[in-house]
Design an enzyme around this catalytic site. Structure first.
Site, PDB file in Angstrom:
ATOM      1  N   HIS A 308       4.398   9.645   0.798  1.00 35.12           N
ATOM      2  CA  HIS A 308       3.422  10.033  -0.217  1.00 35.12           C
ATOM      3  C   HIS A 308       2.931  11.440   0.082  1.00 35.12           C
ATOM      4  O   HIS A 308       2.783  11.816   1.250  1.00 35.12           O
ATOM      5  CB  HIS A 308       2.235   9.054  -0.227  1.00 35.12           C
ATOM      6  CG  HIS A 308       1.376   9.152  -1.445  1.00 35.12           C
ATOM      7  ND1 HIS A 308       0.379  10.094  -1.561  1.00 35.12           N
ATOM      8  CD2 HIS A 308       1.366   8.443  -2.603  1.00 35.12           C
ATOM      9  CE1 HIS A 308      -0.218   9.949  -2.736  1.00 35.12           C
ATOM     10  NE2 HIS A 308       0.354   8.960  -3.388  1.00 35.12           N
ATOM     11  N   ASP A 366       4.108   2.787  -5.317  1.00 31.97           N
ATOM     12  CA  ASP A 366       5.110   2.762  -6.384  1.00 31.97           C
ATOM     13  C   ASP A 366       6.244   1.802  -6.062  1.00 31.97           C
ATOM     14  O   ASP A 366       6.801   1.158  -6.952  1.00 31.97           O
ATOM     15  CB  ASP A 366       5.674   4.166  -6.610  1.00 31.97           C
ATOM     16  CG  ASP A 366       4.605   5.147  -7.056  1.00 31.97           C
ATOM     17  OD1 ASP A 366       3.905   4.835  -8.030  1.00 31.97           O
ATOM     18  OD2 ASP A 366       4.452   6.205  -6.416  1.00 31.97           O
TER      19      ASP A 366
END
Length: 432
Positions: A308, A366
């Site tokens: 991330h 995600d």
């Protein structure tokens, strides 16, 4: 000289200028360069604004190094465990969790705004039958500004609050209708006796042909996804909403701009990209091939859903959805589905492989949200739409904060690298 300042020395003229250091309630301090151009005749260059605080905000705090996400000071994992999505919506809008009476009144008001105007529903027919649901969402959310414009005075806090109610209440209805249109099925009206998450699932999956009973496991998973995606500080789409809204544009136009920004695969489209990657891998046996490619710096292939930009530790949202993913897979009977075996094997590698651990490429939100939504029978082109429904409360809360603080219109500057001033030839044509 105060220790709460930063001194910049301009070697061009041997001049020193002090800039104040500002301290927030959490996170690193910043130094205020509001008067940098006035004092030194300089701007800063910070592509992507990765070292620039674009605003002051009381809403969300992220500590990427420690893997912390706070909404109004509350850890997101506590909110998921002890609250539902509408309680979190109230918190983000108002700064505090609701009392029992405030909670009931908030739900009553949101419920009264869930339907969309019938003329707005007709707008869907203008899209091609195979239009991406995000394209429909951008258009229909923007069209709300045609229905609610004369009654909005954004300088009035009460009017801004009504706009927030409309966004929170209507986004699931608009999104579910986009799905129904894509599927060629009739739109389903909201059922006000259902919870927020239950109502969204009902509008997506019910048909007039029979009674649809919402799975409690699916409803709880959807509620968690909505809470975990509700806000995430000054990301691309939120910054877009604040910048568009800073011109005093209609709030629904600003939210539509945020939907468009979210659509990209580097932002809200990442969970859709996860499922595409899993299908590309195809089988557990091919995982080593793709892991090797992911480690090769000369190969453009990247494992989607790992690592991330902000979190340099485990994404706290992913830790919550990791457990939910396993519950959903079990409840929906996907124990033998090859796609989910690939996902589980990739997860195992990412948590144990020295390369992934050293680079802190842990599965992110995600990765797990894509797996969960797929297990729930939601097509991949709806993943980002659901992200937009979830994030709409963060967008409207950030917009409300920005308008209320009277920040003024946003106006980033640039470093111009084109031609210096030059004259057009007398003929108006470029000389040979």
């Amino acid at each position: 000289m105060s220790k709460d300042t930063v001194t910049i020395r301009d070697n061009r003229n041997n001049r020193e200028v002090e800039f104040p250091i500002l301290h927030g309630s959490e996170g690193p301090a910043v130094f205020d360069i509001t008067h940098l151009y006035r004092d030194l005749g300089l701007f800063t260059l910070d592509p992507g604004f990765r070292s620039t605080a674009s605003c002051k905000s009381d809403i969300t705090f992220i500590d990427g190094e420690e893997g912390i996400l706070l909404y109004r000071g509350y850890p997101v994992e506590q909110l998921v465990d002890r609250c539902d999505h509408l309680e979190v919506c109230y918190l983000l809008l108002n700064g505090e969790l609701p009392t029992d009476a405030e909670n009931k009144e908030f739900r009553r008001i949101v419920t009264n705004h869930t339907m969309m105007h019938e003329q707005l529903a007709q707008m869907y027919r203008g899209f091609r039958r195979d239009a991406h649901p995000m394209a429909i969402l951008v258009g229909v959310v923007g069209a709300l500004s045609a229905f609610y414009h004369d009654s909005i005075d954004i300088r009035d806090p009460r009017h801004r609050l009504v706009s927030a109610f409309r966004i929170i209440a209507k986004m699931p209805t608009i999104a579910a209708a986009a799905y129904k249109y894509y599927m060629g099925q009739p739109f389903m009206y909201p059922k006000n006796e259902l919870t927020y998450a239950e109502n969204f699932l009902h509008m997506m999956f019910a048909t007039p042909c029979g009674e649809y009973k919402v799975s409690p496991v699916m409803a709880r998973a959807m509620d968690q996804i909505m809470i975990l995606h509700a806000d995430h500080e000054q990301n691309a789409s939120t910054s877009t909403v604040r910048l568009a809204g800073s011109s005093q544009a209609n709030p629904f136009a600003a939210i539509s701009a945020g939907v468009g920004s979210l659509w990209g695969p580097a932002h809200g489209g990442a969970n859709e990209a996860v499922l595409k990657m899993l299908r590309e891998i195809g089988s557990v046996e091919r995982i080593p091939e793709f892991i090797k490619r992911a480690k090769d710096p000369n190969d453009p292939f990247r494992l989607m859903g790992f690592g991330h930009r902000v979190y340099k530790n485990f994404d706290p949202r992913a830790q919550i959805l990791r457990k939910t993913a396993k519950e959903i897979l079990d409840a929906m009977g996907y124990v033998y589905d090859p796609l989910f075996h690939i996902a589980l094997e990739l997860e195992k590698i990412a948590l144990e492989d020295e390369y992934f651990v050293r680079k802190k490429l842990y599965p992110n939100v995600d990765f797990y949200s894509g797996v969960i939504l797929s297990a729930m029978g939601i097509p991949t082109n709806m993943f980002t739409v659901i992200f937009a429904v979830s994030r709409s409360i963060g967008w409207i809360a950030q917009w409300n904060e920005m308008i209320g603080s009277d920040e003024g219109i946003g106006r980033p500057r640039q470093l111009y690298t084109g031609h210096a001033r030059r004259d057009v030839p007398p003929s108006g044509l470029k000389e040979d």
